[in-house]
Design a protein around this motif. Structure first.
Motif, short mmCIF file in Angstrom:
data_model
loop_
_atom_site.label_atom_id
_atom_site.label_comp_id
_atom_site.label_asym_id
_atom_site.label_seq_id
_atom_site.Cartn_x
_atom_site.Cartn_y
_atom_site.Cartn_z
N ILE A 44 0.82 -1.21 0.00
CA ILE A 44 0.00 0.00 0.00
C ILE A 44 0.85 1.27 0.00
O ILE A 44 0.35 2.34 -0.33
CB ILE A 44 -0.97 0.02 1.19
CG1 ILE A 44 -0.22 -0.11 2.53
CG2 ILE A 44 -2.01 -1.10 1.05
CD1 ILE A 44 -1.10 0.06 3.75
N ALA A 45 2.14 1.17 0.35
CA ALA A 45 3.05 2.33 0.31
C ALA A 45 4.47 1.84 0.50
O ALA A 45 4.70 0.76 1.06
CB ALA A 45 2.69 3.34 1.41
N PHE A 46 5.44 2.64 0.01
CA PHE A 46 6.84 2.32 0.28
C PHE A 46 7.68 3.58 0.13
O PHE A 46 7.26 4.57 -0.47
CB PHE A 46 7.36 1.20 -0.63
CG PHE A 46 7.70 1.62 -2.04
CD1 PHE A 46 9.01 1.98 -2.37
CD2 PHE A 46 6.73 1.66 -3.04
CE1 PHE A 46 9.34 2.36 -3.67
CE2 PHE A 46 7.05 2.04 -4.33
CZ PHE A 46 8.36 2.39 -4.65
N ARG A 47 8.88 3.54 0.70
CA ARG A 47 9.86 4.58 0.49
C ARG A 47 11.24 3.93 0.47
O ARG A 47 11.47 2.91 1.12
CB ARG A 47 9.77 5.67 1.57
CG ARG A 47 9.96 5.21 3.00
CD ARG A 47 9.67 6.34 3.97
NE ARG A 47 9.75 5.91 5.36
CZ ARG A 47 9.36 6.65 6.40
NH1 ARG A 47 8.87 7.87 6.20
NH2 ARG A 47 9.46 6.20 7.63
N GLY A 48 12.13 4.51 -0.30
CA GLY A 48 13.45 3.93 -0.45
C GLY A 48 13.65 3.36 -1.83
O GLY A 48 12.87 3.61 -2.76
N ASN A 49 14.68 2.56 -1.98
CA ASN A 49 15.04 1.96 -3.26
C ASN A 49 14.58 0.50 -3.28
O ASN A 49 15.34 -0.41 -2.91
CB ASN A 49 16.55 2.06 -3.48
CG ASN A 49 16.97 1.53 -4.84
OD1 ASN A 49 16.15 1.42 -5.76
ND2 ASN A 49 18.24 1.16 -4.95
#
Length: 224
Positions: A44-49
């Protein structure tokens, strides 16, 4: 800007260690440093590589899925970053599996898990092809797995001489060392009169536990 929305219980804080934690009752946060596995479409969401890729299950796995209908289509999540997983606002729970443990789980209840865990689709022993054919995913190895459940699950201990009988549409999973078989609780006469709706259950014997959810699967949910 001020609102109860920004209270600490809703805030996604910076990760302090890799792996999975509960973000809240309905979602799981996973700090990825390498690789992990999750249900397809559950991010439902993410951050980073991070990269999200279809996880091949090999020819044997594909054939088993085609025959059994066991719904455990997976994706691999690789890289460094944080990702959040959820599915239909179901309640989430984390189980830590230690070396030597084995947990059998219905594929519809799997949300995500560590790449150190191995799973295999297996026929439920003693169930045969009656009752729709019973197949579950057996997890072994070591690591954490996030399970999801409509409502709050019930964990029922199973002890020698005290078998537990569960509806096949309500069962989430059980400890793999239990012995399983099908149990018919409805007489032929009752079936002829229209039945009770509770004709066949899964019988579990031995030492361990079984997890059930407080509802039966509807045909549409089961198909998904």
């Amino acid at each position: 800007m001020k609102s109860d929305l920004f209270a600490s219980e809703h805030l996604a804080e910076a990760a302090t260690f890799p792996g999975m934690t509960l973000q809240n009752a309905k979602s799981v946060k996973y700090t990825v440093n390498g690789e992990m596995h999750a249900r397809q479409g559950s991010m439902i969401a993410f951050r980073g590589n991070l990269q999200f890729e279809h996880k091949s299950q090999g020819l044997g796995g594909l054939l088993k899925r085609a025959v059994t209908g066991e719904g455990l289509a997976l994706m691999a999540v690789r890289g460094q970053g944080e990702a959040w997983f959820a599915h239909e606002a179901q309640n989430c729970f984390i189980v830590e599996i230690e070396q030597g443990d084995a947990l059998t789980v219905n594929g519809r209840n799997v949300l995500c898990f560590d790449s150190t865990l191995h799973y295999e689709i297996k026929t439920v022993k003693g169930a045969g092809m009656t009752g729709g054919g019973l197949f579950n995913s057996v997890f072994t190895g070591y690591g954490k797995i996030a399970l999801m459940c409509e409502g709050n699950p019930i964990v029922i201990p199973v002890a020698p001489q005290e078998p537990v009988f569960v509806d096949t549409d309500a069962v989430v999973g059980w400890s793999e060392r239990l012995q399983t078989s099908l149990h018919r609780s409805q007489s032929f006469g009752s079936m002829m009169r229209g039945g009770s709706g509770e004709a066949v259950q899964l019988k579990l014997e031995g030492q361990g536990f079984v997890i059930v959810r407080p509802s039966e699967a509807t045909p549409q949910k089961a198909a998904n």
